[in-house]
Design an enzyme around this catalytic site. Structure first.
Site, PDB file in Angstrom:
ATOM      1  N   CYS A  18       0.804  -1.220   0.000  1.00  0.00           N
ATOM      2  CA  CYS A  18       0.000   0.000   0.000  1.00  0.00           C
ATOM      3  C   CYS A  18       0.838   1.271   0.000  1.00  0.00           C
ATOM      4  O   CYS A  18       2.020   1.241   0.310  1.00  0.00           O
ATOM      5  CB  CYS A  18      -0.879   0.062   1.242  1.00  0.00           C
ATOM      6  SG  CYS A  18      -2.076  -1.229   1.347  1.00  0.00           S
ATOM      7  N   GLY A  47       0.884   0.304  -4.973  1.00  0.00           N
ATOM      8  CA  GLY A  47      -0.438  -0.310  -4.909  1.00  0.00           C
ATOM      9  C   GLY A  47      -1.242   0.054  -6.134  1.00  0.00           C
ATOM     10  O   GLY A  47      -1.426   1.232  -6.421  1.00  0.00           O
ATOM     11  N   ASN A 125      -0.720   1.345   5.848  1.00  0.00           N
ATOM     12  CA  ASN A 125       0.214   0.530   5.070  1.00  0.00           C
ATOM     13  C   ASN A 125       0.943  -0.376   6.056  1.00  0.00           C
ATOM     14  O   ASN A 125       1.626   0.115   6.948  1.00  0.00           O
ATOM     15  CB  ASN A 125       1.226   1.457   4.349  1.00  0.00           C
ATOM     16  CG  ASN A 125       2.365   0.693   3.688  1.00  0.00           C
ATOM     17  OD1 ASN A 125       3.461   1.205   3.577  1.00  0.00           O
ATOM     18  ND2 ASN A 125       2.128  -0.516   3.246  1.00  0.00           N
ATOM     19  N   GLY A 126       0.768  -1.682   5.891  1.00  0.00           N
ATOM     20  CA  GLY A 126       1.467  -2.589   6.795  1.00  0.00           C
ATOM     21  C   GLY A 126       0.656  -3.824   7.070  1.00  0.00           C
ATOM     22  O   GLY A 126      -0.243  -4.177   6.307  1.00  0.00           O
ATOM     23  N   CYS A 267      12.640  -1.815   6.586  1.00  0.00           N
ATOM     24  CA  CYS A 267      12.648  -2.879   5.567  1.00  0.00           C
ATOM     25  C   CYS A 267      13.761  -2.636   4.540  1.00  0.00           C
ATOM     26  O   CYS A 267      13.725  -1.646   3.803  1.00  0.00           O
ATOM     27  CB  CYS A 267      11.285  -2.913   4.884  1.00  0.00           C
ATOM     28  SG  CYS A 267      11.252  -4.020   3.467  1.00  0.00           S
ATOM     29  N   TYR A 273      14.255  -2.700  -3.859  1.00  0.00           N
ATOM     30  CA  TYR A 273      13.284  -2.895  -4.929  1.00  0.00           C
ATOM     31  C   TYR A 273      12.011  -2.034  -4.850  1.00  0.00           C
ATOM     32  O   TYR A 273      11.598  -1.459  -5.842  1.00  0.00           O
ATOM     33  CB  TYR A 273      12.895  -4.376  -4.959  1.00  0.00           C
ATOM     34  CG  TYR A 273      11.836  -4.733  -5.966  1.00  0.00           C
ATOM     35  CD1 TYR A 273      12.071  -4.614  -7.328  1.00  0.00           C
ATOM     36  CD2 TYR A 273      10.589  -5.190  -5.559  1.00  0.00           C
ATOM     37  CE1 TYR A 273      11.090  -4.939  -8.261  1.00  0.00           C
ATOM     38  CE2 TYR A 273       9.605  -5.518  -6.485  1.00  0.00           C
ATOM     39  CZ  TYR A 273       9.859  -5.393  -7.830  1.00  0.00           C
ATOM     40  OH  TYR A 273       8.903  -5.710  -8.751  1.00  0.00           O
ATOM     41  N   SER A 321      14.158  -2.894 -12.808  1.00  0.00           N
ATOM     42  CA  SER A 321      14.623  -3.090 -11.431  1.00  0.00           C
ATOM     43  C   SER A 321      16.139  -3.138 -11.293  1.00  0.00           C
ATOM     44  O   SER A 321      16.674  -2.820 -10.239  1.00  0.00           O
ATOM     45  CB  SER A 321      13.994  -4.361 -10.861  1.00  0.00           C
ATOM     46  OG  SER A 321      14.125  -5.424 -11.788  1.00  0.00           O
ATOM     47  N   ASP A 384      17.704  -7.008  -9.111  1.00  0.00           N
ATOM     48  CA  ASP A 384      17.616  -6.754  -7.673  1.00  0.00           C
ATOM     49  C   ASP A 384      17.525  -8.022  -6.845  1.00  0.00           C
ATOM     50  O   ASP A 384      18.070  -8.101  -5.757  1.00  0.00           O
ATOM     51  CB  ASP A 384      16.405  -5.860  -7.382  1.00  0.00           C
ATOM     52  CG  ASP A 384      15.122  -6.523  -7.816  1.00  0.00           C
ATOM     53  OD1 ASP A 384      14.442  -7.110  -6.978  1.00  0.00           O
ATOM     54  OD2 ASP A 384      14.812  -6.506  -9.015  1.00  0.00           O
ATOM     55  N   CYS A 482      13.840 -11.715   5.847  1.00  0.00           N
ATOM     56  CA  CYS A 482      13.705 -12.593   4.674  1.00  0.00           C
ATOM     57  C   CYS A 482      15.073 -13.155   4.248  1.00  0.00           C
ATOM     58  O   CYS A 482      15.136 -14.091   3.456  1.00  0.00           O
ATOM     59  CB  CYS A 482      13.012 -11.869   3.523  1.00  0.00           C
ATOM     60  SG  CYS A 482      13.667 -10.239   3.189  1.00  0.00           S
TER      61      CYS A 482
HETATM   62  S1  SF4 Z   1      11.152  -9.649   5.927  1.00  0.00           S
HETATM   63 FE1  SF4 Z   1      12.226  -8.704   4.160  1.00  0.00          FE
HETATM   64  S2  SF4 Z   1      10.586  -7.779   2.922  1.00  0.00           S
HETATM   65 FE2  SF4 Z   1       9.722  -8.209   4.960  1.00  0.00          FE
HETATM   66  S3  SF4 Z   1       9.951  -6.310   6.136  1.00  0.00           S
HETATM   67 FE3  SF4 Z   1      11.737  -7.579   6.578  1.00  0.00          FE
HETATM   68  S4  SF4 Z   1      13.247  -6.942   5.049  1.00  0.00           S
HETATM   69 FE4  SF4 Z   1      11.273  -6.192   4.340  1.00  0.00          FE
END
Ligand code: SF4
Length: 507
Positions: A18, A47, A125-126, A267, A273, A321, A384, A482
Site C-alpha cells: 500500500c 499499490g 500501510n502494513g 525494511c 526494490y 529493477s 535486484d 527474509c
Molecule cells: S522480511 Fe524482508 S521484505 Fe519483509 S519487512 Fe523484513 S526486510 Fe522487508
C-alpha cells in the site's frame, strides 16, 4: 489489509501492499483533492488495485470516495471536480487475495469509521500479525466487525480507546501498545486534523513535507518523498520510528511523541526494490543506495580479474529493477553500461500470468534482447533479487537464444532470500523460494545449483554485510528477516511456530 500474505503461485517478485498520502491546507476555500491525486499517482508503484480518498468537507463531515482501479481511472477529472475539502488523506492498495468478499468497498481504504461517539478515516500501510487476537478481544467487548481486516481492527481499537477522551496523541499511543506489527498510518479526524504514526521499529517508510506559497500553507505526509515532490512540496524529514505527528491546517506540523525502542527494523527491501529510486527513505537516497549495491558487487566480483571476460563484457540491467545497480556496477568495473534488453512498456503484469508456458511467452512479449549489442558478448546481467528463479531463467535463455550472448554472468543486489515476509510484503511461501528450497536440498552448494538451474555461466549474490554498507544502516537498524529467518516481531514468531508444527505434522 485482508489477512493473507500471498495471492498465488504466479509472480516472481515480492510486492509492497500500500501507499498513503495526506494533505492539510490552512485556506478553507482551497480544495486539496487534486494534490491528493498527484501524491497518489506518484505512489502508484506501491499499490495498483484500488485507490481512495477521504476529505473533510465544509461543516466537518468526512466524505470518502474509493473504487477499484488505478488512480487516474478512479480519481478522474469528473470525480475530482466534485470532491471538495481543505484536509484529506488517500490510499493506494494492492490486492492480497482473490477472494470475492475482498472486492467489497469495505475492504478498500481509507477506512471510514463512524459511530455515535467518534468519526475518523484511516489509511494504513502494513500488517498486524496479532490482529486476530485483538479482533477476538474487541468482539468480546461487544464490537461488531464488518470486515476481516487488520485495518478495521486498528479502527475499532482506536474507537474503543477514545471513549471518554479526545486526546488523539494519547489514543494513538495506547493503540500502538496493542499493535505488534509493521505500520504507517494516517488518520483524518472530524476536527480537521491529520495524525500520522509509524510503528516503533519503523518497518514502513513515512515522511512529511510542506509548501508555503504566500497565499496559503500546505502540509503533507507521504509513504515516500516522491509523493511530496509530485505536489512541489519541500521534503522536511522522515517520520521517526514510533513517532506520532500532528498535522493541523491551523497549527502547522508538530511531533507529539516518539515511542522509542533500542533498535529499528527498517525494511531493507524498500532500498533494493520497492521504493521509487527518486525517494529518500530514512535519510538515504534510494538511487544512491542502489548504485552502491552495484559498486559493492563489482568490488567482490572475481570475473573482473579475468581479462578474457572483461575485454568482451558489457553490463546490462534487467529493466527497470536492475538499472541503478547496473550503473553502480559498470562505474566501479569500468565497463560499458548498455540497455541490452528492451522492455515493452505496454504489457502489464507479466509475472501474474499462470502456467509455465504462458509465463514464458509473456517474458518474451515483455523483454526483447537487442541482438546488435548482445551477440557474441559476455553479458554481466544485473537485477535486484531472485525469488522463485522462474523469470530469471527465461531472461537468461532469451539473452542466449534470441540475443546470441556468448555467456551470461548474473549479479544480484539482494542476498539470497530464504524466508517469507510476515511484515506486510506479499511474498511467496518458503517452499517456493528458490534459495530456501535449494539450500534444503543441496546444503552449502546451493548457490552453484541455483546457477545451474537458471542457466547462467556465473552467479554472484550481494553479501549481507555489503547490503548494510550500501544502505548505510547497521544490522540493528534494518529488517533482514527474509534473508536470515530471524523475525523482529513476537507475534510473527508465534505464527511461524504454528506453521512449522503444521509442516512437521504433514511430513
Ligand atoms: S522480511 Fe524482508 S521484505 Fe519483509 S519487512 Fe523484513 S526486510 Fe522487508
Amino acid at each position: 489489509m485482508p489477512r493473507k500474505f500471498y495471492d498465488g503461485p504466479q509472480r516472481d517478485k515480492p510486492r509492497e501492499n500500500c501507499a498513503i498520502f495526506g494533505v492539510a491546507c490552512d485556506d478553507i476555500g482551497y480544495s486539496v483533492s487534486k494534490l491528493l491525486y498527484s501524491g497518489l499517482i506518484a505512489l502508484q508503484h506501491r499499490g495498483q488495485e484500488a485507490t481512495g480518498i477521504s476529505l473533510l468537507e465544509t461543516g466537518g463531515n468526512i466524505y470518502t470516495y474509493k473504487r477499484k482501479g488505478l488512480v487516474s481511472k478512479v480519481l478522474n477529472n469528473r470525480v475530482l471536480s466534485k470532491l471538495w475539502g481543505n484536509v484529506g488523506i488517500g490510499h493506494n492498495r494492492y490486492a492480497t487475495t482473490g477472494a470475492k468478499e475482498y472486492s467489497s468497498s469495505y475492504y478498500l481504504q481509507p477506512f471510514h469509521f463512524k459511530n455515535n461517539e467518534i468519526e475518523f478515516s484511516l489509511a494504513f500501510n502494513g500488517t498486524i500479525p496479532n490482529y486476530a487476537e485483538l479482533m477476538k478481544k474487541l468482539e468480546d467487548m461487544g464490537r461488531v466487525f464488518v470486515t476481516n481486516t487488520d485495518t478495521e481492527v486498528i479502527a475499532q481499537l482506536i474507537a474503543s480507546l477514545s471513549i471518554g477522551t479526545e486526546d488523539w496523541p494519547e489514543i494513538l499511543r495506547l493503540t500502538s501498545k496493542f499493535l505488534d506489527g509493521s505500520y504507517a498510518i494516517i488518520i483524518l479526524t472530524s476536527e480537521g486534523d491529520i495524525y500520522a504514526m509509524r510503528d516503533p521499529l519503523g518497518f514502513k517508510p513515512l515522511c512529511i513535507g510542506e509548501l508555503k506559497t504566500g497565499k496559503r500553507n500546505l502540509y503533507f505526509v507521504s509513504s515516500e518523498s516522491c509523493g511530496i515532490d509530485a505536489v512541489d512540496g519541500k521534503f522536511l524529514r522522515d517520520v521517526k520510528p514510533g513517532e506520532i505527528i500532528h498535522i493541523s491546517h491551523q497549527k502547522d506540523i508538530h511531533s507529539e511523541m516518539v515511542l522509542r525502542t533500542n533498535k529499528t527494523a527498517i525494511c531493507q527491501f524498500e532500498y533494493i526494490y520497492f521504493a521509487r529510486p527518486d525517494s529518500i527513505i530514512d535519510g538515504v537516497s534510494v538511487v544512491e543506495a542502489r548504485m552502491r549495491l552495484g559498486m559493492y558487487l563489482a568490488k567482490k566480483d572475481p570475473i573482473l580479474k579475468n581479462s578474457e571476460i572483461t575485454d568482451n563484457a558489457i553490463v546490462v540491467p534487467v529493466p527497470d529493477s536492475g538499472r541503478s545497480v547496473a550503473v553502480g556496477y559498470a562505474k566501479e568495473a569500468k565497463l560499458p553500461y548498455i540497455e541490452g534488453l528492451m522492455k515493452n512498456r505496454y504489457i502489464w503484469r507479466t509475472f501474474i500470468m499462470p502456467g509455465q508456458n504462458r509465463r514464458k511467452a509473456a517474458v518474451k512479449e515483455k523483454l526483447n534482447p537487442i541482438k546488435s549489442v548482445i551477440e557474441g558478448k559476455d553479458i554481466i546481467l544485473l537485477d535486484d533479487s531472485i525469488v522463485r528463479g522462474t523469470t530469471m531463467r527465461q531472461i537468461v535463455q532469451l539473452l542466449k537464444e534470441r540475443g546470441g550472448a556468448k555467456r551470461v554472468h548474473l549479479r544480484i543486489s539482494c542476498p539470497p532470500i530464504i524466508s517469507p515476509c510476515y511484515m506486510g510484503i506479499d511474498f511467496p511461501t518458503k517452499s517456493e523460494l528458490i534459495a530456501a528450497k535449494f539450500y534444503n536440498k543441496y546444503g552449502d552448494s546451493y548457490i552453484e545449483e541455483i546457477r545451474k538451474h537458471i542457466g547462467a555461466d556465473s552467479l554472484l549474490y550481494q553479501t549481507k554485510e555489503d547490503l548494510s554498507r550500501a544502505i548505510t544502516k547497521s544490522e540493528n537498524e534494518l529488517c533482514r528477516a527474509c534473508l536470515t529467518g530471524i523475525y523482529p516481531l513476537k507475534s510473527v514468531e508465534k505464527i511461524r511456530e504454528i506453521e512449522d508444527s503444521i509442516a512437521k505434522s504433514r511430513t
